[in-house]
Design an enzyme around this catalytic site. Structure first.
Site, PDB file in Angstrom:
ATOM      1  N   HIS A  54      83.985  74.763   7.423  1.00 18.73           N
ATOM      2  CA  HIS A  54      83.414  75.438   6.255  1.00 18.73           C
ATOM      3  C   HIS A  54      83.347  76.961   6.393  1.00 18.73           C
ATOM      4  O   HIS A  54      82.800  77.635   5.521  1.00 18.73           O
ATOM      5  CB  HIS A  54      82.016  74.890   5.959  1.00 18.73           C
ATOM      6  CG  HIS A  54      82.040  73.561   5.245  1.00 18.73           C
ATOM      7  ND1 HIS A  54      82.955  72.574   5.555  1.00 18.73           N
ATOM      8  CD2 HIS A  54      81.275  73.064   4.236  1.00 18.73           C
ATOM      9  CE1 HIS A  54      82.747  71.527   4.763  1.00 18.73           C
ATOM     10  NE2 HIS A  54      81.733  71.802   3.960  1.00 18.73           N
TER      11      HIS A  54
ATOM     12  N   ASP B 156      87.273  68.928   2.976  1.00 17.37           N
ATOM     13  CA  ASP B 156      85.880  68.927   3.458  1.00 17.37           C
ATOM     14  C   ASP B 156      85.886  69.051   4.993  1.00 17.37           C
ATOM     15  O   ASP B 156      85.211  68.313   5.691  1.00 17.37           O
ATOM     16  CB  ASP B 156      85.193  67.621   3.024  1.00 17.37           C
ATOM     17  CG  ASP B 156      83.679  67.666   3.199  1.00 17.37           C
ATOM     18  OD1 ASP B 156      83.115  68.770   3.333  1.00 17.37           O
ATOM     19  OD2 ASP B 156      83.064  66.582   3.189  1.00 17.37           O
TER      20      ASP B 156
ATOM     21  N   SER C  78      93.680  70.142  11.123  1.00 22.96           N
ATOM     22  CA  SER C  78      94.442  70.151   9.864  1.00 22.96           C
ATOM     23  C   SER C  78      95.580  71.169   9.904  1.00 22.96           C
ATOM     24  O   SER C  78      96.663  70.927   9.364  1.00 22.96           O
ATOM     25  CB  SER C  78      93.523  70.436   8.688  1.00 22.96           C
ATOM     26  OG  SER C  78      92.977  71.721   8.802  1.00 22.96           O
TER      27      SER C  78
ATOM     28  N   GLY D 120      84.048  67.377  15.336  1.00 21.10           N
ATOM     29  CA  GLY D 120      82.936  67.959  14.601  1.00 21.10           C
ATOM     30  C   GLY D 120      83.192  69.408  14.214  1.00 21.10           C
ATOM     31  O   GLY D 120      83.989  70.104  14.855  1.00 21.10           O
TER      32      GLY D 120
ATOM     33  N   HIS E  73      84.864  70.393  -1.398  1.00 17.31           N
ATOM     34  CA  HIS E  73      83.436  70.075  -1.285  1.00 17.31           C
ATOM     35  C   HIS E  73      82.624  71.321  -0.902  1.00 17.31           C
ATOM     36  O   HIS E  73      83.138  72.260  -0.322  1.00 17.31           O
ATOM     37  CB  HIS E  73      83.242  68.990  -0.212  1.00 17.31           C
ATOM     38  CG  HIS E  73      81.909  68.302  -0.309  1.00 17.31           C
ATOM     39  ND1 HIS E  73      81.146  67.979   0.776  1.00 17.31           N
ATOM     40  CD2 HIS E  73      81.206  67.889  -1.409  1.00 17.31           C
ATOM     41  CE1 HIS E  73      80.045  67.380   0.368  1.00 17.31           C
ATOM     42  NE2 HIS E  73      80.053  67.307  -0.954  1.00 17.31           N
ATOM     43  N   ASP E  74      81.336  71.279  -1.260  1.00 14.47           N
ATOM     44  CA  ASP E  74      80.370  72.326  -0.901  1.00 14.47           C
ATOM     45  C   ASP E  74      80.677  73.665  -1.558  1.00 14.47           C
ATOM     46  O   ASP E  74      80.700  74.717  -0.910  1.00 14.47           O
ATOM     47  CB  ASP E  74      80.255  72.462   0.628  1.00 14.47           C
ATOM     48  CG  ASP E  74      79.591  71.239   1.256  1.00 14.47           C
ATOM     49  OD1 ASP E  74      78.669  70.678   0.620  1.00 14.47           O
ATOM     50  OD2 ASP E  74      80.006  70.819   2.342  1.00 14.47           O
TER      51      ASP E  74
ATOM     52  N   GLY F 103      88.717  66.155   6.781  1.00 15.42           N
ATOM     53  CA  GLY F 103      87.303  65.981   7.103  1.00 15.42           C
ATOM     54  C   GLY F 103      86.801  64.597   6.739  1.00 15.42           C
ATOM     55  O   GLY F 103      86.186  64.399   5.687  1.00 15.42           O
TER      56      GLY F 103
HETATM   57  C1  SAM Z   1      81.312  67.850   6.671  1.00 18.48           C
HETATM   58  S1  SAM Z   1      82.226  66.798   7.739  1.00 18.48           S
HETATM   59  C2  SAM Z   1      83.086  65.747   6.586  1.00 18.48           C
HETATM   60  C3  SAM Z   1      82.171  64.816   5.864  1.00 18.48           C
HETATM   61  C4  SAM Z   1      82.858  63.649   5.188  1.00 18.48           C
HETATM   62  N1  SAM Z   1      83.853  64.074   4.218  1.00 18.48           N
HETATM   63  C5  SAM Z   1      81.854  62.724   4.535  1.00 18.48           C
HETATM   64  O1  SAM Z   1      82.092  62.253   3.407  1.00 18.48           O
HETATM   65  O2  SAM Z   1      80.834  62.421   5.142  1.00 18.48           O
HETATM   66  C6  SAM Z   1      83.499  67.866   8.305  1.00 18.48           C
HETATM   67  C7  SAM Z   1      84.530  67.194   9.206  1.00 18.48           C
HETATM   68  O3  SAM Z   1      85.636  68.078   9.312  1.00 18.48           O
HETATM   69  C8  SAM Z   1      86.175  68.000  10.600  1.00 18.48           C
HETATM   70  N2  SAM Z   1      86.899  69.249  10.853  1.00 18.48           N
HETATM   71  C9  SAM Z   1      86.401  70.498  10.944  1.00 18.48           C
HETATM   72  N3  SAM Z   1      87.366  71.397  11.137  1.00 18.48           N
HETATM   73  C10 SAM Z   1      88.528  70.694  11.159  1.00 18.48           C
HETATM   74  C11 SAM Z   1      89.899  71.060  11.336  1.00 18.48           C
HETATM   75  N4  SAM Z   1      90.273  72.345  11.512  1.00 18.48           N
HETATM   76  N5  SAM Z   1      90.827  70.087  11.332  1.00 18.48           N
HETATM   77  C12 SAM Z   1      90.462  68.772  11.157  1.00 18.48           C
HETATM   78  N6  SAM Z   1      89.188  68.378  10.975  1.00 18.48           N
HETATM   79  C13 SAM Z   1      88.233  69.332  10.982  1.00 18.48           C
HETATM   80  C14 SAM Z   1      84.989  67.773  11.507  1.00 18.48           C
HETATM   81  O4  SAM Z   1      85.399  67.147  12.709  1.00 18.48           O
HETATM   82  C15 SAM Z   1      84.075  66.913  10.630  1.00 18.48           C
HETATM   83  O5  SAM Z   1      84.221  65.543  10.929  1.00 18.48           O
END
Ligand code: SAM
Length: 214
Positions: free
Chosen positions: A146, A143, A126, A77, A171-172, A48
């Site tokens: 969620h 992160d 991931s 996203g 996180h969170d 993330g």
């Molecule tokens: C809350 S944001 C991360 C915020 C970041 N760590 C920061 O410091 O601002 C969550 C991110 O996780 C990515 N994401 C969500 N599910 C995912 C997955 N299964 N595999 C890879 N990335 C994922 C989204 O594309 C998004 O960019």
């Protein structure tokens, strides 16, 4: 420049350049210190990256320690970033693709912070990346998605890639449902229930665990 001065400089540069993201300053500082102190145990990996806020703190610690950060994100996203959802940002929406695309912004951030030689972006889900992962890690920051299901898959699958003594930060983490979603909190409980991790501490919503020694 000592570490505190480095962190202060990153805070200022992020603010000046208006880098978007979801991380409190104290959480960011903790990420920097955790990545810095665990460098001898192996590379760092985050799930993330979004626009690179967490990435610049972990990546800067890697630069100082001659380590590498693998930054995993499909850049489409999470659920809450999609069109019409609470955290949707139209600036990060690619109209031609009809999809979110934060990868160009992440690349720009890495360039601005001179981190292209120590951060390796992996643009994929991931759960795909972890399937063939074979490098023991020193520090993992989770992160990504969620939901309870996604956070649990991420935490359990990547926790098992850590070297003994390695650090897992999630996180969170909110133990009170009134303060936030329970997915990451339940994922953290799943990791603890394996008996292979010790609880270290919490910095705001950042839960920190350590992989037990063999
Ligand atoms: C809350 S944001 C991360 C915020 C970041 N760590 C920061 O410091 O601002 C969550 C991110 O996780 C990515 N994401 C969500 N599910 C995912 C997955 N299964 N595999 C890879 N990335 C994922 C989204 O594309 C998004 O960019």
């Amino acid at each position: 420049m000592n570490n505190d001065e480095t962190i202060k400089k990153i805070h200022q540069q992020l603010h000046t350049q208006n880098i978007k993201g979801f991380l409190a300053p104290t959480e960011a500082e903790a990420l920097f210190h955790l990545a810095y102190t665990s460098a001898a145990l192996g590379p760092c990996l985050e799930i993330g990256s979004y626009c690179g806020k967490s990435t610049v703190y972990i990546g800067s610690a890697c630069k100082l320690t001659e380590n590498i950060l693998f930054a995993v994100d499909h850049h489409r996203g999470s659920e809450e970033h999609q069109l019409g959802e609470e955290y949707h940002d139209p600036d990060l929406y690619n109209v031609q693709l009809n999809a979110m695309d934060t990868f160009p912004t992440l690349r720009h951030t890495l360039n601005q912070f001179d981190l292209e030689d120590c951060v390796v972006p992996l643009v994929a889900p991931s759960q795909i990346v972890v399937k063939k992962w074979a490098t023991p890690l020193g520090f993992v920051f989770i992160d990504g998605g969620h939901s309870e299901a996604q956070a649990t898959i991420d935490c359990l699958s990547w926790a098992s890639q850590l070297n003994p003594g390695g650090i897992l930060a999630i996180h969170d983490i909110f133990d009170d449902p009134a303060r936030g979603g329970q997915g990451p909190f339940r994922a953290l409980q799943s990791v603890l229930s394996t008996g292979k991790f010790n609880w270290i501490s919490q910095v705001e919503s950042l839960g920190i665990l350590q992989c037990c020694a063999d």
